[in-house]
Design a protein around this motif. Structure first.
Motif, PDB file in Angstrom:
ATOM      1  N   UNK A 107      27.626  -1.484  18.233  1.00 57.34           N
ATOM      2  CA  UNK A 107      28.936  -1.457  18.893  1.00 57.34           C
ATOM      3  C   UNK A 107      29.946  -2.323  18.154  1.00 57.34           C
ATOM      4  N   UNK A 108      29.534  -3.519  17.751  1.00 54.15           N
ATOM      5  CA  UNK A 108      30.511  -4.388  17.066  1.00 54.15           C
ATOM      6  C   UNK A 108      30.843  -3.832  15.680  1.00 54.15           C
ATOM      7  N   UNK A 109      29.896  -3.159  15.045  1.00 60.33           N
ATOM      8  CA  UNK A 109      30.182  -2.534  13.747  1.00 60.33           C
ATOM      9  C   UNK A 109      31.261  -1.471  13.903  1.00 60.33           C
ATOM     10  N   UNK A 110      31.154  -0.705  14.967  1.00 54.65           N
ATOM     11  CA  UNK A 110      32.142   0.356  15.197  1.00 54.65           C
ATOM     12  C   UNK A 110      33.513  -0.249  15.509  1.00 54.65           C
ATOM     13  N   UNK A 111      33.514  -1.313  16.293  1.00 55.00           N
ATOM     14  CA  UNK A 111      34.789  -1.976  16.608  1.00 55.00           C
ATOM     15  C   UNK A 111      35.425  -2.566  15.342  1.00 55.00           C
ATOM     16  N   UNK A 112      34.582  -3.163  14.493  1.00 55.17           N
ATOM     17  CA  UNK A 112      35.098  -3.722  13.239  1.00 55.17           C
ATOM     18  C   UNK A 112      35.646  -2.614  12.338  1.00 55.17           C
ATOM     19  N   UNK A 113      34.913  -1.504  12.278  1.00 61.27           N
ATOM     20  CA  UNK A 113      35.375  -0.378  11.453  1.00 61.27           C
ATOM     21  C   UNK A 113      36.740   0.100  11.956  1.00 61.27           C
ATOM     22  N   UNK A 114      36.906   0.130  13.274  1.00 64.47           N
ATOM     23  CA  UNK A 114      38.178   0.551  13.865  1.00 64.47           C
ATOM     24  C   UNK A 114      39.288  -0.442  13.528  1.00 64.47           C
ATOM     25  N   UNK A 115      38.975  -1.703  13.694  1.00 68.24           N
ATOM     26  CA  UNK A 115      39.971  -2.756  13.448  1.00 68.24           C
ATOM     27  C   UNK A 115      40.470  -2.683  12.007  1.00 68.24           C
ATOM     28  N   UNK A 116      39.540  -2.389  11.076  1.00 69.21           N
ATOM     29  CA  UNK A 116      39.918  -2.342   9.668  1.00 69.21           C
ATOM     30  C   UNK A 116      40.542  -1.008   9.265  1.00 69.21           C
ATOM     31  N   UNK A 117      40.394   0.000  10.105  1.00 70.06           N
ATOM     32  CA  UNK A 117      40.958   1.316   9.769  1.00 70.06           C
ATOM     33  C   UNK A 117      42.366   1.436  10.342  1.00 70.06           C
ATOM     34  N   UNK A 118      42.434   1.338  11.679  1.00 69.78           N
ATOM     35  CA  UNK A 118      43.741   1.460  12.333  1.00 69.78           C
ATOM     36  C   UNK A 118      43.587   0.938  13.752  1.00 69.78           C
ATOM     37  N   UNK A 119      44.237  -0.168  14.038  1.00 62.87           N
ATOM     38  CA  UNK A 119      44.046  -0.827  15.339  1.00 62.87           C
ATOM     39  C   UNK A 119      44.606  -0.022  16.510  1.00 62.87           C
ATOM     40  N   UNK A 120      45.363   1.030  16.213  1.00 60.83           N
ATOM     41  CA  UNK A 120      45.934   1.789  17.342  1.00 60.83           C
ATOM     42  C   UNK A 120      45.005   2.905  17.832  1.00 60.83           C
ATOM     43  N   UNK A 121      43.850   3.079  17.172  1.00 62.70           N
ATOM     44  CA  UNK A 121      42.890   4.099  17.642  1.00 62.70           C
ATOM     45  C   UNK A 121      42.307   3.631  18.976  1.00 62.70           C
ATOM     46  N   UNK A 122      42.285   4.529  19.954  1.00 60.29           N
ATOM     47  CA  UNK A 122      41.754   4.161  21.276  1.00 60.29           C
ATOM     48  C   UNK A 122      40.229   4.237  21.273  1.00 60.29           C
ATOM     49  N   UNK A 123      39.589   3.299  21.988  1.00 61.40           N
ATOM     50  CA  UNK A 123      38.125   3.183  21.923  1.00 61.40           C
ATOM     51  C   UNK A 123      37.529   3.135  23.321  1.00 61.40           C
ATOM     52  N   UNK A 124      36.530   3.994  23.549  1.00 62.10           N
ATOM     53  CA  UNK A 124      35.800   4.000  24.826  1.00 62.10           C
ATOM     54  C   UNK A 124      34.380   3.488  24.591  1.00 62.10           C
TER      55      UNK A 124
END
Ligand code: NAP
Ligand code: F7E
Length: 343
Positions: A107-124
């Motif tokens: 889960x934290x890997x996915x959150x980190x990947x999101x943070x580094x890609x585009x912080x505006x992507x919504x995450x469930x």
């Protein structure tokens, strides 16, 4: 057109969520794991209908963080649904390290990947009522304390906390859906509801004799998975991110579920259910009952399917499966069994 990225697309919720999003005209990307047998059975009808058009599958694993980063950079989704998990509570006692790695590092890997890609992507994040521990009979809401009783539940608490942490620290749109048990004809056959309805279908047609179960006195708040994936989507459409409980507000025991499922085909559960130590857990969540009033008030979600409708839907579907199996048995391609050996 909106683009969604789903981990765990091959699971029960993956099927219903993908169907819902495709019907809403989304482009859907999902991760699959390499296995020696192809394991896309649930979503095969969706692949036939939408594959090569709006449904795309990619090999990945929640523990392979580079694949997550690469995929997110390539796909640039609007919404990410993290449904992947080793989701079986009993198995989490047998494979505690793997379950924890997927639930926490994944889960934290996915959150980190999101943070580094585009912080505006919504995450469930797929949070779970198992986090509460089930020691009291109160109705549980977003403010109730967590008291995890399994490696699975403990890993879900970590993922839940870190999802909230990324929301607060990086101003990201990250949401926890605290979902109580939800079932369907697509439910894995080793979860208790489906194990029971599979047995009911096979016993009714004379191709299985008994079903072995564990703790019949555990209570669960069981809803229909199709209703719950709609709630996941509604959470990501809300103007601000938060945590929401989805539940039915009714709780019944495993015994009562079995009684209702056997009664649906005019059989008495007592003639077919036997209790086996094999299915007891080192620690049990005795009672779960959810309060979905915050979700109803803020995102307009409420359950549509009653427990009776759910039982009937699952029994009907498993009777059809048992009829197909009976044909195989009549042609000596399958053997009738005492208990279902795969459960
Ligand atoms: P499920 O049927 O067991 O599906 C789990 C999915 O996760 C499958 O697609 C599985 O892929 C995938 N997966 C497992 N390990 C993975 C890994 N290391 N990397 C990538 N994918 C992996 O579960 P579900 O009932 O649909 O539940 C969906 C999510 O909601 C899970 O996170 C579960 O813990 C959570 N949840 C479920 C309920 C419920 O009552 N159903 C309630 C609350 C929360 P394979 O097909 O390859 O195994
Ligand atoms: O057990 C009892 C068992 O495995 C329900 C997952 O989706 O929901 C699910 O977890 C109850 C327990 O689901 C058998 O001891 C009796 O008390 O169907 P289950 P679960 O453990 O509630 C939560 C919300 C999740 O998040 C999880 O991912 O039924 N029980 N006899 C049995 N359970 C099983 N599996 N098999 C039996 O023979």
């Amino acid at each position: 057109m909106k683009v969604a990225f789903i981990t765990g697309i091959t699971g029960q919720d993956g099927y219903y969520l993908t169907k819902l999003l495709l019907e809403k005209d989304y482009i859907v990307h999902g991760t699959i794991r390499r296995a020696s047998l192809i394991n896309t059975e649930r979503i095969d009808p969706l692949i036939s209908k939408y594959g090569n058009d709006r449904l795309y599958l990619h090999y990945s694993d929640l523990l392979d963080s580079s694949s997550l980063t690469n995929l997110l950079n390539k796909i640039l989704p609007d919404e990410v649904y993290n449904l992947a998990a080793q989701s079986h509570v009993s198995v989490s006692f047998k494979n505690p390290i793997y379950t924890t790695q997927v639930g926490t590092l994944g889960s934290i890997s996915l959150l980190e990947a999101l943070r580094n890609t585009n912080k505006s992507i919504k995450f469930y994040q797929a949070s779970s009522s198992e986090m509460y521990g089930g020691a009291s009979k109160t109705k549980l809401n977003e403010k109730s304390p967590f008291d995890p009783k399994s490696p699975y539940a403990a890993s879900k608490v970590f993922a839940h906390d870190v999802t909230k942490l990324y929301r607060e620290s990086y101003d990201m749109f990250t949401v926890n859906g605290i979902l109580f048990n939800h079932e369907s004809p697509m439910r894995g056959e080793t979860f208790v509801t489906r194990k029971i309805t599979r047995a009911v279908g096979r016993i009714k047609l004379g191709i299985q004799e008994k079903v072995l179960l564990g703790n019949l006195d555990a209570f669960r708040d069981w809803g229909f998975a199709g209703d719950y994936v709609e709630g996941m989507w509604m959470m990501l459409q809300h103007h601000t991110p938060d945590d929401w409980v989805l539940a039915t507000g009714e709780s019944i025991s495993v015994k009562e579920f079995a009684k209702a499922a056997f009664e649906a085909v005019n059989l008495n559960w007592k003639d077919y259910v036997e209790v086996s130590e094999k299915y007891f857990r080192p620690n049990e969540v005795e009672y779960l009952l959810g309060d979905y009033s915050k979700a109803e008030k803020e995102i307009g979600w409420k359950p549509k399917t009653s427990i009776t409708e759910l039982v009937n839907m699952m029994v009907e579907s498993d009777l059809k499966l048992a009829k197909q199996e009976k044909v195989l048995i009549e042609n000596n391609l399958l053997k009738p069994t005492w208990d279902n050996p795969k459960s």
